[in-house]
Scaffold this motif. Sequence first.
Motif, PDB file in Angstrom:
ATOM      1  N   ALA A 161       0.774  -1.268  -0.160  1.00  0.00           N
ATOM      2  CA  ALA A 161      -0.056   0.062   0.012  1.00  0.00           C
ATOM      3  C   ALA A 161       0.850   1.154   0.109  1.00  0.00           C
ATOM      4  O   ALA A 161       0.298   2.307  -0.108  1.00  0.00           O
ATOM      5  N   GLY A 162       2.147   1.120  -0.028  1.00  0.00           N
ATOM      6  CA  GLY A 162       2.871   2.268   0.001  1.00  0.00           C
ATOM      7  C   GLY A 162       3.578   2.652   1.111  1.00  0.00           C
ATOM      8  O   GLY A 162       4.205   3.815   1.402  1.00  0.00           O
ATOM      9  N   VAL A 163       3.510   2.371   2.406  1.00  0.00           N
ATOM     10  CA  VAL A 163       3.656   2.486   3.661  1.00  0.00           C
ATOM     11  C   VAL A 163       5.074   2.353   3.602  1.00  0.00           C
ATOM     12  O   VAL A 163       5.728   1.213   3.037  1.00  0.00           O
ATOM     13  N   THR A 164       6.168   3.148   4.336  1.00  0.00           N
ATOM     14  CA  THR A 164       7.553   2.973   4.458  1.00  0.00           C
ATOM     15  C   THR A 164       7.899   2.312   5.766  1.00  0.00           C
ATOM     16  O   THR A 164       7.126   2.530   6.746  1.00  0.00           O
ATOM     17  N   PRO A 165       9.226   1.881   5.851  1.00  0.00           N
ATOM     18  CA  PRO A 165       9.790   1.608   7.072  1.00  0.00           C
ATOM     19  C   PRO A 165       9.592   2.587   8.091  1.00  0.00           C
ATOM     20  O   PRO A 165       9.331   2.457   9.473  1.00  0.00           O
ATOM     21  N   ALA A 166      10.079   3.586   7.673  1.00  0.00           N
ATOM     22  CA  ALA A 166       9.901   4.994   8.620  1.00  0.00           C
ATOM     23  C   ALA A 166       8.625   5.093   9.155  1.00  0.00           C
ATOM     24  O   ALA A 166       8.295   5.522  10.297  1.00  0.00           O
ATOM     25  N   ASP A 167       7.643   5.113   8.252  1.00  0.00           N
ATOM     26  CA  ASP A 167       5.912   4.955   8.662  1.00  0.00           C
ATOM     27  C   ASP A 167       5.692   4.079   9.746  1.00  0.00           C
ATOM     28  O   ASP A 167       4.988   4.401  10.645  1.00  0.00           O
ATOM     29  N   ILE A 168       6.127   2.677   9.679  1.00  0.00           N
ATOM     30  CA  ILE A 168       5.943   1.912  10.655  1.00  0.00           C
ATOM     31  C   ILE A 168       6.619   2.081  11.875  1.00  0.00           C
ATOM     32  O   ILE A 168       5.857   1.929  12.949  1.00  0.00           O
ATOM     33  N   ARG A 169       7.677   2.639  11.983  1.00  0.00           N
ATOM     34  CA  ARG A 169       8.320   3.006  13.270  1.00  0.00           C
ATOM     35  C   ARG A 169       7.645   4.310  13.630  1.00  0.00           C
ATOM     36  O   ARG A 169       7.337   4.287  15.185  1.00  0.00           O
ATOM     37  N   ARG A 170       7.211   5.280  13.146  1.00  0.00           N
ATOM     38  CA  ARG A 170       6.475   6.130  13.826  1.00  0.00           C
ATOM     39  C   ARG A 170       5.078   5.558  14.265  1.00  0.00           C
ATOM     40  O   ARG A 170       4.610   6.178  15.162  1.00  0.00           O
ATOM     41  N   ARG A 171       4.450   4.855  13.617  1.00  0.00           N
ATOM     42  CA  ARG A 171       3.130   4.034  13.850  1.00  0.00           C
ATOM     43  C   ARG A 171       3.380   3.390  15.215  1.00  0.00           C
ATOM     44  O   ARG A 171       2.346   3.408  16.373  1.00  0.00           O
ATOM     45  N   LEU A 172       4.532   2.815  15.353  1.00  0.00           N
ATOM     46  CA  LEU A 172       4.730   1.807  16.663  1.00  0.00           C
ATOM     47  C   LEU A 172       5.207   2.931  17.714  1.00  0.00           C
ATOM     48  O   LEU A 172       5.452   2.499  18.810  1.00  0.00           O
ATOM     49  N   GLY A 173       5.588   4.238  17.600  1.00  0.00           N
ATOM     50  CA  GLY A 173       6.035   5.038  18.611  1.00  0.00           C
ATOM     51  C   GLY A 173       7.617   4.837  18.841  1.00  0.00           C
ATOM     52  O   GLY A 173       8.212   5.175  19.889  1.00  0.00           O
ATOM     53  N   LEU A 174       8.261   4.445  17.740  1.00  0.00           N
ATOM     54  CA  LEU A 174       9.636   4.152  17.814  1.00  0.00           C
ATOM     55  C   LEU A 174      10.675   5.186  17.278  1.00  0.00           C
ATOM     56  O   LEU A 174      10.192   5.789  16.303  1.00  0.00           O
ATOM     57  N   ALA A 175      11.703   5.357  17.815  1.00  0.00           N
ATOM     58  CA  ALA A 175      12.669   6.257  17.326  1.00  0.00           C
ATOM     59  C   ALA A 175      13.235   5.792  16.000  1.00  0.00           C
ATOM     60  O   ALA A 175      12.963   4.741  15.336  1.00  0.00           O
ATOM     61  N   ALA A 176      13.548   6.800  15.025  1.00  0.00           N
ATOM     62  CA  ALA A 176      13.960   6.297  13.388  1.00  0.00           C
ATOM     63  C   ALA A 176      15.073   5.595  13.473  1.00  0.00           C
ATOM     64  O   ALA A 176      16.011   5.709  14.501  1.00  0.00           O
ATOM     65  N   ALA A 177      15.191   5.050  12.805  1.00  0.00           N
ATOM     66  CA  ALA A 177      16.329   4.046  12.418  1.00  0.00           C
ATOM     67  C   ALA A 177      17.937   4.950  12.222  1.00  0.00           C
ATOM     68  O   ALA A 177      17.742   5.991  11.657  1.00  0.00           O
ATOM     69  N   ASP A 178      19.014   4.462  12.728  1.00  0.00           N
ATOM     70  CA  ASP A 178      19.955   5.331  12.698  1.00  0.00           C
ATOM     71  C   ASP A 178      20.603   5.187  10.894  1.00  0.00           C
ATOM     72  O   ASP A 178      20.154   4.132  10.416  1.00  0.00           O
TER      73      ASP A 178
END
Length: 310
Positions: A293-310
């Motif tokens: 559906a076009g969701v990105t890994p960064a979107d997943i992290r934000r949705r889960l309330g996690l810090a962005a990947a280094d």
Amino acid sequence: MSQTIDPAPPAVMPVTRFAPSPTGLLHLGHALSAILSHDYARAHGGRFILRIEDIDTTRCRPEFVEAIFRDLDWLGVSWDGEVRRQSEHFDDYRTVLDQLTARDLVYPCFCTRSEIEAEIAASASAPHGPPPAGPDGPLYPGTCRRLTPAARAARLAAGHPHALRLDMAAALAALGPGAASLSRTDAASLSWTDMDAGPVKATPAIHGDVVLARKDVPASYHLAVTHDDALQGITHIIRGRDLEAATHLHRLLQALTGWPVPVWRHHRLLTDDQGRRLAKRTPGVRLADLREAGVTPADIRRRLGLAAAD
């Protein structure tokens, strides 16, 4: 707001793991466990291991194993070393079962599910009442534990299908003062450390005489996962709160076998709009569908309330 995953610096170089069962596609709850475990190891110069828990060969499918690899690669979750597939190591678990059997800590159970349910139902009107409830429902009533040695041997000789159950009372007694326990851990002091809650007293009796090998599967989740955590040197186990009750039993198995004791963290569970825990069949939360559906890994992290990947 970003969720912290570092309540305190580890005392040793951490080795974490993600250990999914390939019975379906991964969803957001799996992503939370995988990312938390991966990021904790990477933040402290440790190792992150991927294990495939596929002991149930009737439900696990190779296409789901490949899907796990694709989903983790897409998330940016990389693992160290070879992937251990539990279905290739049944002999390892058999060795542990043989050792526990030699110590009279497990016994064969010939009961069918319907027989167990019937006995539990009948016990409701008995003077002693029904067996207490455990994390997964009423505890096993101990039918086959009460078989005479002769009756047990006769059924085994006749080739009757059977599971192997842990004799909980015998296991706890084996941890008593002066008992022949490899760990010399007293049952009264059995505990573990939770990364969030601190020391937790283990009460494995809540599980009763739990199955360690099913009739159709030569090992249980509890036995295989505890064995492999020890074998692979896992120091920190980060998994969902739905498995917190299992930790009581896993701590007992570690004490009985002398395996090392890791630190645990049981993270929050994700739910749908109705407050139900996410499952592999829950629509709209599978990682493959979100990626399509076009969701990105960064979107997943934000949705889960996690810090962005280094």
